[in-house]
Design a protein around this motif. Structure first.
Motif, PDB file in Angstrom:
ATOM      1  N   ILE A 202       0.966  -1.110  -0.013  1.00  0.00           N
ATOM      2  CA  ILE A 202       0.083   0.187   0.056  1.00  0.00           C
ATOM      3  C   ILE A 202       0.856   1.340   0.089  1.00  0.00           C
ATOM      4  CG2 ILE A 202      -1.500   1.522   1.274  1.00  0.00           C
ATOM      5  CD1 ILE A 202      -2.930  -1.176   0.202  1.00  0.00           C
ATOM      6  N   GLY A 203       0.533   2.149  -0.923  1.00  0.00           N
ATOM      7  CA  GLY A 203       1.402   3.117  -0.943  1.00  0.00           C
ATOM      8  C   GLY A 203       2.559   3.283  -1.517  1.00  0.00           C
TER       9      GLY A 203
ATOM     10  N   PRO B 102       8.209   0.626  -9.587  1.00  0.00           N
ATOM     11  CA  PRO B 102       7.804  -1.003  -9.797  1.00  0.00           C
ATOM     12  C   PRO B 102       7.741  -1.676  -8.513  1.00  0.00           C
ATOM     13  CG  PRO B 102       9.965  -0.292 -10.092  1.00  0.00           C
ATOM     14  CD  PRO B 102       9.513   0.740  -9.827  1.00  0.00           C
ATOM     15  N   LEU B 103       7.772  -0.788  -7.285  1.00  0.00           N
ATOM     16  CA  LEU B 103       8.181  -1.775  -5.854  1.00  0.00           C
ATOM     17  C   LEU B 103       7.097  -2.705  -5.828  1.00  0.00           C
ATOM     18  CD1 LEU B 103      10.396  -0.988  -3.900  1.00  0.00           C
ATOM     19  CD2 LEU B 103       8.628   0.457  -2.695  1.00  0.00           C
ATOM     20  N   PRO B 104       5.883  -2.697  -6.056  1.00  0.00           N
ATOM     21  CA  PRO B 104       4.879  -3.735  -5.435  1.00  0.00           C
ATOM     22  C   PRO B 104       5.475  -5.104  -6.347  1.00  0.00           C
ATOM     23  CG  PRO B 104       3.529  -1.810  -6.155  1.00  0.00           C
ATOM     24  CD  PRO B 104       5.123  -1.397  -6.319  1.00  0.00           C
ATOM     25  N   VAL B 105       5.705  -4.983  -7.696  1.00  0.00           N
ATOM     26  CA  VAL B 105       6.280  -6.389  -8.275  1.00  0.00           C
ATOM     27  C   VAL B 105       7.542  -6.805  -7.773  1.00  0.00           C
ATOM     28  CG1 VAL B 105       6.859  -7.037 -10.499  1.00  0.00           C
ATOM     29  CG2 VAL B 105       4.798  -5.430 -10.238  1.00  0.00           C
ATOM     30  N   ILE B 106       8.432  -5.486  -7.224  1.00  0.00           N
ATOM     31  CA  ILE B 106       9.671  -6.057  -6.817  1.00  0.00           C
ATOM     32  C   ILE B 106       9.570  -6.921  -5.517  1.00  0.00           C
ATOM     33  CG2 ILE B 106      11.954  -5.323  -5.889  1.00  0.00           C
ATOM     34  CD1 ILE B 106      11.916  -3.032  -8.057  1.00  0.00           C
ATOM     35  N   LYS B 107       8.553  -6.396  -4.539  1.00  0.00           N
ATOM     36  CA  LYS B 107       8.381  -6.872  -3.407  1.00  0.00           C
ATOM     37  C   LYS B 107       7.921  -8.384  -3.486  1.00  0.00           C
ATOM     38  CE  LYS B 107       7.560  -3.082  -0.073  1.00  0.00           C
ATOM     39  NZ  LYS B 107       6.553  -2.446   0.662  1.00  0.00           N
ATOM     40  N   VAL B 108       6.758  -8.737  -4.650  1.00  0.00           N
ATOM     41  CA  VAL B 108       6.298  -9.849  -4.846  1.00  0.00           C
ATOM     42  C   VAL B 108       7.432 -10.965  -5.232  1.00  0.00           C
ATOM     43  CG1 VAL B 108       4.627 -10.815  -6.440  1.00  0.00           C
ATOM     44  CG2 VAL B 108       3.862  -8.918  -5.279  1.00  0.00           C
ATOM     45  N   ARG B 109       8.189 -10.303  -6.128  1.00  0.00           N
ATOM     46  CA  ARG B 109       9.340 -11.049  -6.417  1.00  0.00           C
ATOM     47  C   ARG B 109      10.239 -11.695  -5.491  1.00  0.00           C
ATOM     48  NH1 ARG B 109      14.748  -9.274  -9.620  1.00  0.00           N
ATOM     49  NH2 ARG B 109      14.687  -8.320  -7.451  1.00  0.00           N
ATOM     50  N   LYS B 110      10.445 -10.858  -4.418  1.00  0.00           N
ATOM     51  CA  LYS B 110      11.357 -11.232  -3.389  1.00  0.00           C
ATOM     52  C   LYS B 110      10.761 -12.108  -2.539  1.00  0.00           C
ATOM     53  CE  LYS B 110      14.247  -7.216  -3.246  1.00  0.00           C
ATOM     54  NZ  LYS B 110      14.859  -5.912  -2.471  1.00  0.00           N
TER      55      LYS B 110
ATOM     56  N   VAL C  92      -0.976 -10.178  -0.869  1.00  0.00           N
ATOM     57  CA  VAL C  92      -0.494  -8.813  -1.320  1.00  0.00           C
ATOM     58  C   VAL C  92      -1.616  -7.784  -1.292  1.00  0.00           C
ATOM     59  CG1 VAL C  92       0.836  -7.618  -2.993  1.00  0.00           C
ATOM     60  CG2 VAL C  92       0.914 -10.015  -3.024  1.00  0.00           C
ATOM     61  N   LEU C  93      -1.333  -6.655  -0.597  1.00  0.00           N
ATOM     62  CA  LEU C  93      -2.033  -5.537  -0.481  1.00  0.00           C
ATOM     63  C   LEU C  93      -1.689  -4.545  -1.318  1.00  0.00           C
ATOM     64  CD1 LEU C  93      -2.657  -5.504   3.504  1.00  0.00           C
ATOM     65  CD2 LEU C  93      -4.193  -6.755   1.587  1.00  0.00           C
ATOM     66  N   VAL C  94      -2.299  -3.890  -2.288  1.00  0.00           N
ATOM     67  CA  VAL C  94      -2.059  -2.752  -2.958  1.00  0.00           C
ATOM     68  C   VAL C  94      -3.299  -1.659  -3.144  1.00  0.00           C
ATOM     69  CG1 VAL C  94      -0.564  -4.108  -4.565  1.00  0.00           C
ATOM     70  CG2 VAL C  94      -2.862  -3.860  -5.204  1.00  0.00           C
ATOM     71  N   ASP C  95      -2.938  -0.721  -3.665  1.00  0.00           N
ATOM     72  CA  ASP C  95      -3.857   0.455  -3.585  1.00  0.00           C
ATOM     73  C   ASP C  95      -4.255   0.920  -4.965  1.00  0.00           C
ATOM     74  OD1 ASP C  95      -1.699   3.148  -2.271  1.00  0.00           O
ATOM     75  OD2 ASP C  95      -1.788   1.681  -4.201  1.00  0.00           O
ATOM     76  N   ASN C  96      -3.913   0.328  -5.821  1.00  0.00           N
ATOM     77  CA  ASN C  96      -4.188   0.875  -7.364  1.00  0.00           C
ATOM     78  C   ASN C  96      -4.281  -0.408  -8.270  1.00  0.00           C
ATOM     79  OD1 ASN C  96      -1.485   0.934  -9.128  1.00  0.00           O
ATOM     80  ND2 ASN C  96      -0.865   1.238  -7.019  1.00  0.00           N
ATOM     81  N   ASP C  97      -4.878  -0.012  -9.300  1.00  0.00           N
ATOM     82  CA  ASP C  97      -5.404  -1.087 -10.454  1.00  0.00           C
ATOM     83  C   ASP C  97      -4.273  -1.534 -11.115  1.00  0.00           C
ATOM     84  OD1 ASP C  97      -7.322  -2.689 -11.901  1.00  0.00           O
ATOM     85  OD2 ASP C  97      -6.991  -1.441 -13.337  1.00  0.00           O
ATOM     86  N   VAL C  98      -3.418  -0.590 -11.516  1.00  0.00           N
ATOM     87  CA  VAL C  98      -2.199  -0.824 -12.220  1.00  0.00           C
ATOM     88  C   VAL C  98      -1.156  -1.939 -11.662  1.00  0.00           C
ATOM     89  CG1 VAL C  98       0.010   0.309 -13.225  1.00  0.00           C
ATOM     90  CG2 VAL C  98      -2.097   1.533 -13.683  1.00  0.00           C
ATOM     91  N   ALA C  99      -1.001  -1.661 -10.304  1.00  0.00           N
ATOM     92  CA  ALA C  99      -0.134  -2.655  -9.531  1.00  0.00           C
ATOM     93  C   ALA C  99      -0.904  -4.045  -9.502  1.00  0.00           C
ATOM     94  CB  ALA C  99      -0.035  -2.067  -8.102  1.00  0.00           C
TER      95      ALA C  99
END
Lengths: 203, 79
Positions: free
Chosen positions: A7-8, A12-20, A32-39
């Motif tokens: 969130i926030g 590309p941070l959400p993708v990098i966090k998911v990869r790790k 995974v919690l995100v706050d936007n549709d693109v993520a």
């Protein structure tokens, strides 16, 4: 179940966090919690490139994504994974300047020489320098000894700009032994640089 | 780390005069640049050099009958 809070986080941070997170799992479920549709879309592409099951729920600023990593993920396509991450990472800023001629524009060659020199000078004055400078066809004549823009190319190279000159083009003009700055490259690298560019600047 | 340094910028009435300046000036006494935004929004070429070369450059312009329009000190990333 492992949880990742993105969130926030800006792309590309959400993708990098998911990869790790997925790299640390042998198999199982990742939330995974995100706050936007693109993520959501980016993570979906990434998860599918790793043969993981993907689903999500939510909307209006809060999305909960569930990714299930299968046991046989050792057979995943690691190249596809790296491509996706590199693609997202490179979007932060990768401006590529493609120089296809030793002159800027058509109509008058003397003017074209002067405009090209002005173009290179102005490049050196940018606060945000380009990531890469590609020189091909007659543009390859600009990175050799005696080039009218060599001093600017050296300044750009010293400032961290990657300077890549087409080897086929240097050979064609018989000037391969005169390269003065940067590296010799090939069509595979040229296409890769253009493909992964945020913006392509072509004078 | 790139650093800015003051340079002398001389503008001309025409690109022909600017190109003549490039022809008449020996290497190491400046270079043609696009007219900086600080001077003009229009197109054009200017001569940029170290500020301490002003008198020498004015002499070259007098000898070769190259009229100049404006002189100004402007900071650039070093070139």
């Amino acid at each position: 179940m492992i949880q990742v809070n993105a969130i926030g986080d800006a792309c590309p941070l959400p993708v990098i966090k998911v990869r790790k997170a997925l790299e640390q799992m042998t198999s199982g479920e990742l939330e995974v919690l995100v706050d936007n549709d693109v993520a959501v879309q980016n993570i979906e592409r990434f998860a599918k490139s790793r043969n993981c099951a993907f689903s999500y729920e939510g909307g209006d600023g809060t999305y909960t994504i569930r990714i299930v990593k299968p046991d046989d993920s050792a057979a995943e396509d690691t190249h596809a994974q790296e491509d996706v991450v590199r693609e997202y990472s490179s979007r932060a800023a990768k401006n590529v300047v493609a120089i296809a001629s030793d002159k800027m524009g058509r109509g008058d060659d003397v003017l074209g020489d002067i405009l090209m020199k002005s173009f290179f000078f102005t490049l050196t004055q940018l606060d945000d320098l380009p990531h890469t400078l590609l020189l091909y066809n007659a543009g390859a004549k600009l990175s050799i000894h005696g080039s009218p823009v060599l001093k600017d190319l050296v300044a750009l190279g010293e400032a961290g700009v990657r300077i890549m000159t087409c080897g086929t083009c240097l050979n064609h003009f018989g000037i391969a032994d005169q390269l003065a700055i940067g590296e010799i490259t090939n069509m595979y690298d040229i296409v890769d640089q253009l493909r992964t560019a945020t913006h392509i600047i072509r004078p | 780390m790139r650093e800015r340094a003051p340079k002398l910028v001389i503008t001309f009435r025409s690109t022909t005069d600017a190109m003549m300046m490039e022809k008449k000036c020996p290497e190491g006494t400046g270079r043609l640049i696009p007219v900086p935004r600080e001077i003009s929004r229009g197109c054009g070429l200017a001569w940029a050099a170290e500020p301490d070369q002003e008198e020498y450059l004015l002499g070259i312009m007098r000898e070769n009958d190259i009229p100049w329009l404006e002189k100004k000190i402007i900071e650039f990333y070093d070139f």
